[in-house]
Enzyme design. Structure first.
Site, short mmCIF file in Angstrom:
data_model
loop_
_atom_site.label_atom_id
_atom_site.label_comp_id
_atom_site.label_asym_id
_atom_site.label_seq_id
_atom_site.Cartn_x
_atom_site.Cartn_y
_atom_site.Cartn_z
N CYS A 95 0.81 -1.09 0.22
CA CYS A 95 -0.02 0.03 -0.15
C CYS A 95 0.83 1.32 0.18
O CYS A 95 1.74 1.29 0.94
CB CYS A 95 -0.74 0.11 1.32
N GLU A 96 0.75 2.05 -0.89
CA GLU A 96 1.37 3.41 -1.03
C GLU A 96 1.09 4.48 0.05
O GLU A 96 1.94 5.45 0.12
CB GLU A 96 1.28 4.11 -2.34
N HIS A 97 0.35 4.23 0.68
CA HIS A 97 -0.08 5.04 2.08
C HIS A 97 0.44 4.79 3.29
O HIS A 97 0.75 5.74 3.76
CB HIS A 97 -1.75 5.03 2.22
N HIS A 98 0.52 3.50 3.52
CA HIS A 98 1.31 3.38 4.67
C HIS A 98 2.50 2.12 4.56
O HIS A 98 3.13 1.99 5.52
CB HIS A 98 0.31 2.31 5.76
N GLN A 136 -5.01 -0.52 -4.51
CA GLN A 136 -5.40 -1.73 -5.13
C GLN A 136 -6.49 -1.48 -6.48
O GLN A 136 -6.43 -2.12 -7.59
CB GLN A 136 -6.64 -2.54 -4.46
N HIS A 164 -6.08 -5.80 3.42
CA HIS A 164 -5.13 -4.97 3.68
C HIS A 164 -4.64 -4.76 5.10
O HIS A 164 -5.43 -4.74 5.91
CB HIS A 164 -5.55 -3.59 3.14
N CYS A 166 -2.98 -2.30 6.46
CA CYS A 166 -3.19 -1.22 6.98
C CYS A 166 -4.58 -1.11 7.51
O CYS A 166 -4.98 -0.18 8.29
CB CYS A 166 -3.14 -0.02 5.94
#
Length: 209
Positions: A95-98, A136, A164, A166
């Site tokens: 995941c590019e956010h976390h 995703q 996920h 996250c």
């Protein structure tokens, strides 16, 4: 994200090459991990942590570097005109956010036009786009869009199901929750019979059932 290499003039048009992206700067990543450990109140020269920066940098380099491969297609000499499916392809990405993993399966199908492709290559295309910092939704559309461009099939369908970390390990902490995304193109989207068949073969009755 680096696009697949163009086909050289002397290379047959039925062969496409997917190469790795720009290399991860592992020494810089090691320094960043050591700085993160210090920011978290840990001593990166502690005996138990001394090799952690290298291990973490190597792990991320592996997770973010897709292996190159040749995608060779073949003439659809038999005129096969039904769905070709590869189901339950294992998927793991970050995941590019976390920068935490999401893990699941992909179901990929297409209605051949003039060319067909080896089934293992469908799994390799999924892996190529998954080995990146991702969301995703983008991963799903990238796989479907690439197959549509390169094979020019009469239809394409991609469904991804993933958990996920996250969501499972932090924040709402809902272990086992599955996110489902889909990308349907051509007859897989527009023809009700083909759409129903594709979703049935994925084990779903609707894209987000």
């Amino acid at each position: 994200m680096t696009a697949p290499d163009p086909v050289p003039a002397d290379r047959p048009a039925h062969l496409r090459v997917l190469r790795g992206r720009d290399a991860v700067d592992v020494p810089a990543a090691e320094q960043a991990v050591a700085a993160l450990l210090r920011a978290l109140g840990r001593d990166p020269v502690d005996a138990h942590l001394a090799d952690t920066p290298r291990r973490v940098a190597d792990a991320f380099a592996e997770l973010l570097t897709p292996p190159p491969f040749d995608l060779t297609t073949f003439p659809n000499d038999e005129g096969y005109n039904e769905l070709v499916m590869a189901t339950a392809i294992p998927v793991q990405s970050l995941c590019e956010h976390h920068m935490l993993p999401f893990v699941g399966v992909a179901h990929v199908g297409y209605l051949p036009g003039e060319r067909i492709v080896g089934l293992s290559k469908l799994a390799r295309v999924v892996e190529y786009f998954a080995r990146s910092l991702q969301v995703q939704e983008r991963l799903t559309t990238q796989v479907a869009g690439w197959i549509e461009r390169e094979l020019e099939p009469r239809g394409v369908g991609v469904v991804l199901e993933a958990e996920h970390m996250c969501m499972s390990l932090r924040g709402i902490q809902k272990q086992g929750a599955t996110t489902v995304t889909s990308a349907l193109h051509g007859l897989v989207r527009d023809d009700p019979r083909t759409r129903q068949e594709f979703l049935a073969l994925t084990g779903r009755t609707t894209p987000h059932a």
